[in-house]
Scaffold this active site. Structure first.
Site, short mmCIF file in Angstrom:
data_model
loop_
_atom_site.label_atom_id
_atom_site.label_comp_id
_atom_site.label_asym_id
_atom_site.label_seq_id
_atom_site.Cartn_x
_atom_site.Cartn_y
_atom_site.Cartn_z
N GLU A 113 3.63 -4.15 12.43
CA GLU A 113 2.82 -2.96 12.13
C GLU A 113 1.64 -3.47 11.32
O GLU A 113 1.77 -3.73 10.13
CB GLU A 113 3.68 -1.95 11.37
N LEU A 114 0.49 -3.67 11.99
CA LEU A 114 -0.59 -4.44 11.38
C LEU A 114 -1.82 -3.57 11.07
O LEU A 114 -1.70 -2.35 10.95
CB LEU A 114 -0.93 -5.62 12.30
N LYS A 123 11.93 -8.41 1.72
CA LYS A 123 11.00 -8.98 0.74
C LYS A 123 9.85 -7.98 0.48
O LYS A 123 9.00 -7.78 1.33
CB LYS A 123 10.40 -10.30 1.21
N ASN A 146 0.82 -1.23 0.00
CA ASN A 146 0.00 0.00 0.00
C ASN A 146 0.85 1.27 0.00
O ASN A 146 0.51 2.26 -0.63
CB ASN A 146 -1.01 0.00 1.16
N SER A 184 -1.25 -7.28 7.08
CA SER A 184 -2.54 -7.55 7.76
C SER A 184 -2.31 -8.25 9.09
O SER A 184 -1.30 -8.92 9.31
CB SER A 184 -3.41 -8.44 6.86
N CYS A 221 -3.48 1.61 6.75
CA CYS A 221 -3.79 0.97 8.03
C CYS A 221 -4.40 1.97 9.02
O CYS A 221 -5.22 1.60 9.84
CB CYS A 221 -2.55 0.30 8.61
O1 LIG Z 1 -0.73 1.48 6.11
C1 LIG Z 1 -0.17 1.74 7.14
C2 LIG Z 1 0.89 2.70 7.34
C3 LIG Z 1 0.39 4.07 7.27
C4 LIG Z 1 1.34 4.99 7.85
C5 LIG Z 1 2.07 5.68 6.76
O2 LIG Z 1 1.50 6.05 5.75
O3 LIG Z 1 3.25 5.92 6.97
#
Ligand SMILES: O=CCCCC(=O)O
Length: 490
Positions: free
Chosen positions: A264-265, A189, A166, A243, A298
């Site tokens: 970090e979930l 990875k 993401n 996740s 997240c």
């Molecule tokens: O998806 C989770 C992390 C979000 C925090 C970020 O954008 O640094």
């Protein structure tokens, strides 16, 4: 809803044949068995490249290189490591236009968001190098005359780092900044969806002077790679962003080998809007926050609770503003929301909407896929949502917003805390007593008071409960990658 039609060419400029190789012991190499997998542009479903699959032997060579890399990199004085990471941050900033295109083509987000992500990644890398310079142990007086004690801070060792799709650049950068700042080496990875972004990040770090053997990268079947890396005795630390179900699996595997993990979930952040806000302005600004990265964040604001006295107005403005969002190819200049990053997210959105509607939800806007090419889903707003709907307890990770009315402040606080996740929470009020109460009592690691803040380098971010443990960023950024050694002198 129509998809905004501007499309970028799928060929990625400057990447030869868009073939993403493995990076092992300072060299870009194919996987030993020649297996590759396609990388898809989620806006067009075109194949934009292929990445090589690492075999078990390739992974073993990456770990062996990282073992030597640990010796080489940890021997570089912290001050010089800081110089190298600063240079890497500057190079990343210099190359951001080109890298942003790659990120958008493989992940889907609007180009402006890609550029913002790269800027943030550069900050984290610079910060990691600076914090590395400040790592210090301490001296303690011994209990007997002539006795003294040192507490040394030493790199934890070779790290296996698993990064998500993401925010492939900034979330990989957070890990690399911390571990390289601390003097560790690694095998990284990246996610299968976004190898090209991480390839560019590795190139930047190596061009800046990080020894190639300290920074290995493997690609391939996620479970095969994680099983092998976690079990390898040379790997001394696991860091994962992704996740909660996968995090739990990896943490339990790491536990069998007594290896520390940073997890970090997922999250399911409540947004509580009290009756003393500027309703229309706030609703509009929250649309931009909610649909940022198509909701695949997240810490995305996801469960909206709006005081019943302003509920109708809030919903009306929010829905209108969501309808006006320009959805399209991330390369389009007008695009404000791109596609979802993969077909799995698209399917998950369809399942969540169907379930919510079956339990009584009303679709105010959106609710379905856009077109049949590209993984586009309409910005979706639901009202009359039952607390039993799946999307009220399962991380949404997409462009769906349930908006519920509330009346009682204690009840909304209870509901806000009544999920397994504890990553972030946001509330909006001018009332100082409420600000104090909700900052104290929301059981999450990040709180926004009249704010939905981004994660910036100088701040620690980490979850509670099923959202994981450990933090990234802040003066704590290197803690996960250091261990203490007690040395007593007589
Ligand atoms: O998806 C989770 C992390 C979000 C925090 C970020 O954008 O640094």
């Amino acid at each position: 809803m129509m998809i905004h039609a501007i499309r970028c060419a799928s060929k990625i400029e400057g990447v030869v044949m868009n073939k993403y190789q493995l990076f092992i012991d300072g060299k870009w190499v194919d996987g030993s068995e020649g297996v590759t997998e396609a990388v898809i542009n989620p806006a067009t479903e075109d194949v934009i490249g292929h990445f090589c699959h690492a075999t078990s032997d390739d992974i073993e060579r990456a770990v062996a290189a990282a073992k030597q890399g640990l010796k080489d990199w940890s021997a570089v004085p912290a001050w010089e490591r800081g110089d190298i990471l600063k240079r890497a941050a500057d190079l990343l900033r210099e190359r951001k236009e080109k890298i942003a295109r790659i990120l958008t083509l493989e992940q889907g987000k609007p180009l402006a968001e890609s550029v913002g992500e790269i800027d943030r990644a550069a900050d984290f890398i610079e910060w990691g190098g600076e914090e590395g310079r400040r790592v210090a142990g301490r001296l303690i007086s011994g209990r007997d005359t002539g006795c003294s004690i040192q507490v040394r801070k030493v790199p934890v060792g070779v790290v296996a780092a698993f990064a998500p799709w993401n925010f492939p650049i900034v979330l990989t950068a957070k890990k690399l900044a911390g571990l390289l700042g601390a003097g560790c080496s690694c095998v990284v990875k990246p996610a299968e969806e976004t190898p090209g972004s991480v390839v560019e990040l590795i190139k930047v770090l190596v061009d800046a002077g990080v020894p190639g053997n300290a920074l290995n990268m493997v690609l391939g079947k996620p479970a095969d790679i994680s099983n092998q890396l976690i079990a390898d005795p040379a790997i001394r630390k696991i860091t994962f962003t992704g996740s909660s179900p996968v995090g739990k699996l990896l943490a339990s595997q790491a536990g069998q080998y007594m290896k520390p993990v940073t997890m970090e979930l997922g999250g399911h952040s409540p947004v509580i809007v009290f009756d003393d806000v500027e309703v229309a302005a706030l609703a509009k600004s929250l649309v931009a926050k909610k649909f940022f990265n198509a909701g695949q964040v997240c810490v995305s604001p996801t469960r909206f609770f709006v005081h019943k006295s302003i509920y109708d107005e809030f919903v009306k403005v929010f829905v209108q503003s969501a309808k006006e969002l320009v959805v399209g190819d991330g390369c389009g200049v007008k695009t404000k929301m791109g596609p979802l990053a993969n077909i799995r997210r698209l399917e998950a959105m369809e399942v969540l909407v169907k379930d919510a509607v079956a339990k009584g939800a009303k679709i105010e806007t959106g609710g379905k896929r856009i077109g049949d090419k590209g993984f586009f889903f309409e910005p979706t707003v639901l009202t009359n949502v039952s607390l039993d709907a799946e999307l009220m307890s399962t991380e949404i990770f997409g462009p769906i917003v349930p908006i519920l009315p509330f009346d009682d402040e204690d009840e909304v606080l209870r509901i806000a805390n009544d999920v397994d996740y504890g990553l972030a929470g946001y509330f909006f009020t001018k009332d100082a007593d409420r600000q104090a109460k909700f900052s104290d009592q929301l059981t999450v690691g990040t709180i926004g008071v009249n704010d939905v803040p981004a994660h910036i380098a100088e701040v620690p971010l980490g979850g509670w409960g099923d959202s994981g443990y450990g933090v990234e960023g802040g003066i704590e950024a290197l803690d996960a990658y250091l261990k203490s050694k007690y040395v007593s002198y007589r």
